[in-house]
Design a protein around this motif. Sequence first.
Motif, PDB file in Angstrom:
ATOM      1  N   LYS A 202       0.814  -1.219   0.000  1.00  0.00           N
ATOM      2  CA  LYS A 202       0.000   0.000   0.000  1.00  0.00           C
ATOM      3  C   LYS A 202       0.845   1.265   0.000  1.00  0.00           C
ATOM      4  CE  LYS A 202      -4.267  -1.782   2.034  1.00  0.00           C
ATOM      5  NZ  LYS A 202      -5.272  -1.643   3.126  1.00  0.00           N
TER       6      LYS A 202
ATOM      7  N   PHE B  91      -4.982  -8.315   4.674  1.00  0.00           N
ATOM      8  CA  PHE B  91      -3.660  -7.937   4.176  1.00  0.00           C
ATOM      9  C   PHE B  91      -2.736  -9.149   4.233  1.00  0.00           C
ATOM     10  CE2 PHE B  91      -0.098  -4.778   3.838  1.00  0.00           C
ATOM     11  CZ  PHE B  91      -0.607  -4.130   2.732  1.00  0.00           C
TER      12      PHE B  91
ATOM     13  N   TRP C  24      -4.886 -13.960  -2.341  1.00  0.00           N
ATOM     14  CA  TRP C  24      -4.648 -12.727  -1.589  1.00  0.00           C
ATOM     15  C   TRP C  24      -5.977 -12.217  -1.045  1.00  0.00           C
ATOM     16  CZ3 TRP C  24      -1.329  -9.367   0.526  1.00  0.00           C
ATOM     17  CH2 TRP C  24      -1.785  -8.078   0.807  1.00  0.00           C
ATOM     18  N   GLN C  25      -5.981 -11.720   0.195  1.00  0.00           N
ATOM     19  CA  GLN C  25      -7.151 -11.083   0.792  1.00  0.00           C
ATOM     20  C   GLN C  25      -6.752  -9.700   1.276  1.00  0.00           C
ATOM     21  OE1 GLN C  25      -8.089 -14.549   3.492  1.00  0.00           O
ATOM     22  NE2 GLN C  25     -10.153 -13.751   3.208  1.00  0.00           N
ATOM     23  N   ASP C  26      -7.340  -8.674   0.690  1.00  0.00           N
ATOM     24  CA  ASP C  26      -7.004  -7.320   1.109  1.00  0.00           C
ATOM     25  C   ASP C  26      -7.532  -7.031   2.507  1.00  0.00           C
ATOM     26  OD1 ASP C  26      -5.544  -5.109  -0.112  1.00  0.00           O
ATOM     27  OD2 ASP C  26      -7.368  -3.939   0.200  1.00  0.00           O
ATOM     28  N   SER C  27      -8.629  -7.697   2.887  1.00  0.00           N
ATOM     29  CA  SER C  27      -9.238  -7.432   4.195  1.00  0.00           C
ATOM     30  C   SER C  27      -8.313  -7.790   5.354  1.00  0.00           C
ATOM     31  CB  SER C  27     -10.557  -8.205   4.332  1.00  0.00           C
ATOM     32  OG  SER C  27     -10.321  -9.597   4.169  1.00  0.00           O
TER      33      SER C  27
ATOM     34  N   ALA D 257      -5.185  -3.550  -5.833  1.00  0.00           N
ATOM     35  CA  ALA D 257      -6.279  -3.094  -4.972  1.00  0.00           C
ATOM     36  C   ALA D 257      -5.997  -1.712  -4.398  1.00  0.00           C
ATOM     37  CB  ALA D 257      -6.506  -4.099  -3.841  1.00  0.00           C
ATOM     38  N   ALA D 258      -4.716  -1.420  -4.147  1.00  0.00           N
ATOM     39  CA  ALA D 258      -4.345  -0.133  -3.548  1.00  0.00           C
ATOM     40  C   ALA D 258      -4.201   0.974  -4.584  1.00  0.00           C
ATOM     41  CB  ALA D 258      -3.037  -0.278  -2.780  1.00  0.00           C
TER      42      ALA D 258
ATOM     43  N   GLY E 291      -2.635  -7.150  -4.227  1.00  0.00           N
ATOM     44  CA  GLY E 291      -2.743  -6.095  -3.225  1.00  0.00           C
ATOM     45  C   GLY E 291      -2.334  -4.745  -3.772  1.00  0.00           C
TER      46      GLY E 291
ATOM     47  N   ASN F 234      -7.402  -0.602  -8.547  1.00  0.00           N
ATOM     48  CA  ASN F 234      -8.522  -1.378  -7.997  1.00  0.00           C
ATOM     49  C   ASN F 234      -9.403  -1.948  -9.112  1.00  0.00           C
ATOM     50  OD1 ASN F 234      -9.960  -2.525  -5.889  1.00  0.00           O
ATOM     51  ND2 ASN F 234     -11.375  -0.796  -5.723  1.00  0.00           N
TER      52      ASN F 234
END
Length: 535
Positions: free
Chosen positions: A301, A327, A322-325, A357-358, A354, A361
């Motif tokens: 991030k 991290f 990968w899970q952004d929730s 997503a940062a 990730g 997205n």
Amino acid sequence: MKRKLTAGAVLSASALLAGAIQVAAAPAHAAPVQQREALVALAGQQAAPVAKALALGGQEQLVVRDAVVDANGTRHLRYDRTYAGLPVLGGDLVVHQKANGTIASVDRAFVGRLSLPSLTPALSAGTASTQAVDSVRATVGIAPADEDASPVSRVDGASAPVLVVWAGDGSPRLAYQTAVQGERADGTPSSQRLVTDAATGQVLSTHEEVQTATGTGKGVHVGSVTLTTTQSGSSYQLKDPSRGNQWTGNAKSSNALYTDADNAWGTGSASDSQSAAVDAQFGTGATWDYYKNTFGRNGIKNNGVGASNRVHYGNAYVNAFWQDSCFCMTYGDGSGNVNPLTALDVAGHEMSHGVTAATANLTYSGESGGLNEATSDIFGTMVEWYANLPTDVPDYLIGEKINIFGDGKPLRYMDKPSKDGSSKDSWYSGIGNIDVHYSSGVANHFFYLLAEGSGAKTINGVAYNSPTSNGSTVTGIGKDKAAAIWYRALTVYFTSSTNYKGARTGTLNAAKDLYGTGSTEYNAVAAAWSAVNVN
């Protein structure tokens, strides 16, 4: 059975023997969690009678920190000391008890009764904080006594000072303890805990709390590598403070952080739980280094915070995600639990989700979903090239180390995506309706053509033969320039709904920014898109 909990009743001055005794390590079966908890509780009950037996002053109290029991019943009770409610630094002690509760010996950091003339500091907490910060600032750029540590390069500030009693030098006095935060020259965070005299501001003690160590590891896929770990007491943690405290845990043990006694991790065999953890931790570090050293990006991030890994997820789970929730990245052990999906390009792939997503997205469906997947394939491949491991020779194959099909074939091919039987080499009007892992082939193919060009060639021992949809010949500009263009497009031009037409526009804008309109690089971007039917 009734336990005797009043061992303090048999304490006597004659039982207090000078000198330390050799402590035998308790066998694993003799120290379950419940037994330790009971022993700590017992030590807590004995704190007051032990303090009395040691002739401590009325304002002194003992606070239990730890307790160990040997196989023969000998107990070792570790206490910290307080004075008038203030922590006493250097006032700790260990009481060694026989199995019947009598004291065999005592080891004390400070021998004697504490007595201070006043508990009112001459200096304010604010002054103490300023003096502590100034003290650390004075050392900026100066090599520390520890040869393995780099000098402090930046001081950020300090925590609120805490009033303590300092007894570390045998002359008890009122003091402040302050944690000064900053960063070392090699990027490792710094947290120096200073003890300063509450009357004069003199530095009495300083200690760097962030302790790194260089460990060795043998991974299933990465082979023998070095790892930056964290020393915690006499053991080591698979946590990297120089890269945002990235760490790896075991999903089979509630994601518990991996620890080790000798800082040598794994055997290289999938049957050794640590081996896949070595892969994951090394891959996380290599991905961090690639983004930072190539693009100046400080973590996924760009905020200096590291990701976490969990390995050995599920049973024979043939995937990684990968899970952004949280991290975090998660890796299964593959078919038969013998092929963990912890290969280097897989690690780079997952972490790059990730990054996407940062930044842009990109929505994970339709054409934007294909671009999302391709972005992870592109940068997962670039991480592999960056690390350049002899055990994982860089290539343009995706997942070639994990043997996901059981026949040695890679998961995807960048030079000709359709070789996997499902991915698409070129754009067509309905491509947004297929699985994103297959529609990603268009962007993967574009990237390969931009980097290496069309036609047959052998790179690092791997044979490639990349076609073009329009019969053109494309000349590559090199993988590093191709990656720079894609990264700038991702972070500056792409949005959540970017499709392939938008990706062409975004990468052309990126090439214009980096190399100029009409440059060789700009023209190569246009040619590579046309070669995959994005016009």
